[in-house]
Design a protein around this motif. Sequence first.
Motif, PDB file in Angstrom:
ATOM      1  N   THR A 288       4.942  -1.646  -1.990  1.00 59.62           N
ATOM      2  CA  THR A 288       3.960  -1.022  -2.886  1.00 59.62           C
ATOM      3  C   THR A 288       3.813   0.463  -2.583  1.00 59.62           C
ATOM      4  O   THR A 288       3.747   1.305  -3.494  1.00 59.62           O
ATOM      5  CB  THR A 288       2.600  -1.726  -2.743  1.00 59.62           C
TER       6      THR A 288
ATOM      7  N   ASN B  54       4.967   3.281  -5.461  1.00 57.93           N
ATOM      8  CA  ASN B  54       4.006   4.239  -5.998  1.00 57.93           C
ATOM      9  C   ASN B  54       4.322   5.664  -5.578  1.00 57.93           C
ATOM     10  O   ASN B  54       4.151   6.612  -6.350  1.00 57.93           O
ATOM     11  CB  ASN B  54       2.581   3.845  -5.593  1.00 57.93           C
TER      12      ASN B  54
ATOM     13  N   THR C  48      -2.943   9.482  -8.982  1.00 56.36           N
ATOM     14  CA  THR C  48      -3.373   8.084  -9.066  1.00 56.36           C
ATOM     15  C   THR C  48      -2.347   7.175  -8.394  1.00 56.36           C
ATOM     16  O   THR C  48      -2.702   6.275  -7.626  1.00 56.36           O
ATOM     17  CB  THR C  48      -3.555   7.679 -10.547  1.00 56.36           C
ATOM     18  N   TYR C  49      -1.061   7.444  -8.678  1.00 54.24           N
ATOM     19  CA  TYR C  49      -0.023   6.643  -8.010  1.00 54.24           C
ATOM     20  C   TYR C  49      -0.024   6.924  -6.506  1.00 54.24           C
ATOM     21  O   TYR C  49       0.133   6.016  -5.693  1.00 54.24           O
ATOM     22  CB  TYR C  49       1.350   6.905  -8.635  1.00 54.24           C
TER      23      TYR C  49
ATOM     24  N   GLN D 106      -2.557   4.873  -4.841  1.00 51.67           N
ATOM     25  CA  GLN D 106      -2.146   3.476  -4.649  1.00 51.67           C
ATOM     26  C   GLN D 106      -1.167   3.351  -3.487  1.00 51.67           C
ATOM     27  O   GLN D 106      -1.191   2.358  -2.748  1.00 51.67           O
ATOM     28  CB  GLN D 106      -1.525   2.936  -5.943  1.00 51.67           C
TER      29      GLN D 106
END
Lengths: 340, 340
Positions: free
Chosen positions: A214, A218, A307-308, A311
Amino acid sequence: MTAPAIQIRPERELAPDGLDRLTSLVADDLAEVNRAILARMQSSVPLIPQLASYIVAAGGKRLRPLLTLASARLCAHDGNRHVALATAVEFIHTATLLHDDVVDESERRRGRASANALFGNKPSVLVGDFLFSRAFQLMVEDGSLDVLRILSNASAVIAEGEVLQLATANDLGTDENSYLDVIRAKTAALFEAACEIGGVIADRPVEEIQALATYGANLGIAFQIVDDVLDYSAAQARLGKSIGDDFRDGKVTLPVVLAYARADEATRAWWRRCLEDQDQREGDLERAIDEIRRTHGFRDAILRARTYGEQATAALALFPSSPIRDAMLDVVTFTIEREF
Amino acid sequence: MTAPAIQIRPERELAPDGLDRLTSLVADDLAEVNRAILARMQSSVPLIPQLASYIVAAGGKRLRPLLTLASARLCAHDGNRHVALATAVEFIHTATLLHDDVVDESERRRGRASANALFGNKPSVLVGDFLFSRAFQLMVEDGSLDVLRILSNASAVIAEGEVLQLATANDLGTDENSYLDVIRAKTAALFEAACEIGGVIADRPVEEIQALATYGANLGIAFQIVDDVLDYSAAQARLGKSIGDDFRDGKVTLPVVLAYARADEATRAWWRRCLEDQDQREGDLERAIDEIRRTHGFRDAILRARTYGEQATAALALFPSSPIRDAMLDVVTFTIEREF
């Protein structure tokens, strides 16, 4: 050339280069990777190491192999497998660069002539194939079918992303979702795999491996969005890097998607002339930069990258604080707040 | 167009097509391979199956996957693994065809427009990458590190051979040994690997696996020599196939190596103008055919192909006579005594 007013300020104090801390933490491993890169690009056919060393040993940030080294270290991998696998990751990346430059008919790469411009398209295609095969040989020597699965899947997805990018080029019907599909595949898939395999070779629980994946995915999306912004950046031009390549190629990247969606009909017609009809005239790149800035295309693209990035950062919360984890968080900040 | 007087007569009665017997013996497996090819070239990106099906599903003899199926059957493999691996072999072959055609700027393939001519170079490069990745995904699903090792090694060698071929093009200093180095790598390596893996998955003793590898390697060399002769063959022209591609590309193949070595100085200067300076004029291809014929270049190239064919045949003596073995021997004869 009008300078776009991109003012992105780091939200916390940065090292002079946010990659420095990570690079120094894995310096010995990275030196081994660089030796492995040189050793494994050798061939009895002299043109192969000549061309490969021109591109692969000529610098670049080694960001993807760094991620494999960092992830393995974060997961307390106690062997040496991460070195060969980081080398495989860099070879896959280099193969895609060589093929990309042929596909884009690029003349510059990393501030100098691209390999295809210097050596021709033919050896660039074939040396790309060689490095790609070498990557798989390195994985086979490592012997993990899980790693082979992860990186062969990523390689197929990368190729799909590149073909999808061709299909969306010159098409202003491309929306933000289609754009994200392209960059998830062509860029984020390898970032994701590079991180994931670090956890796999350390034999960590699935939730930790998933957290690394993840983080990588991201980070990769954020990285590509920022790269696409930088292709219109005057600061890049001042650094001697070429800008406007995507515009000339008719690529519909996020800043353009945003600007086009917010433009009036006359401006949309102008965008279509430039990118769909590929009819570009004196001053059009400068106008594109102005249009994107006026519609807050740069700012909003960077906001999405953030925003990514958040994350990516959140995914690492699963791991206790440590110098390596904090350096991996720095990489997120560096990726997004790079020199504009 | 002057017809070259190549008269190669089969030494024993042939089936109408020497591949027919083998093809019919593994017909069910081959039908499965064809289904797997169609299934595994699918992608959410429509251009990929469009382009891939144009080249991969458009025919061709399926010689390489046939060799995997035949070798597995000869070794009494009792599972279904040979189907997926034969598919992987065909995908690797197709990827190299796509990249070759881009490198050679070919306009025709198998009697119709090449994929690059129809779809453009860009998707041809990228769909090649996709098929190559798919091949590795298929191998990973199979799960044999031995197979992965054999085919990743072969893939690296193929790329080396293609680069070496670039280096020997337009160079009449290329001798027979250099020519053999090129075709061993670019062609024979995959024939060898395709046969070898059939024995590996049947878990046969090393000498049997080695015999299959020897069969494949020698068959591959013979195949490429004959292919290079056929590129100058009037019978090919009558079949609607293009001839003279190698001549136009300046490739120094065995017929040319032999003719050049046997030519007087004036004729050598003419060869150099045509192939090194790439200054080709009306009537030059016809003269090349005459020069090669006059110096027995075609005849002697075919004699060499026969020698390799005999080694391929001899390697199978390790296996008891059986319909499948005898059909594999037919393939050798077919390869060498193809329609001129």
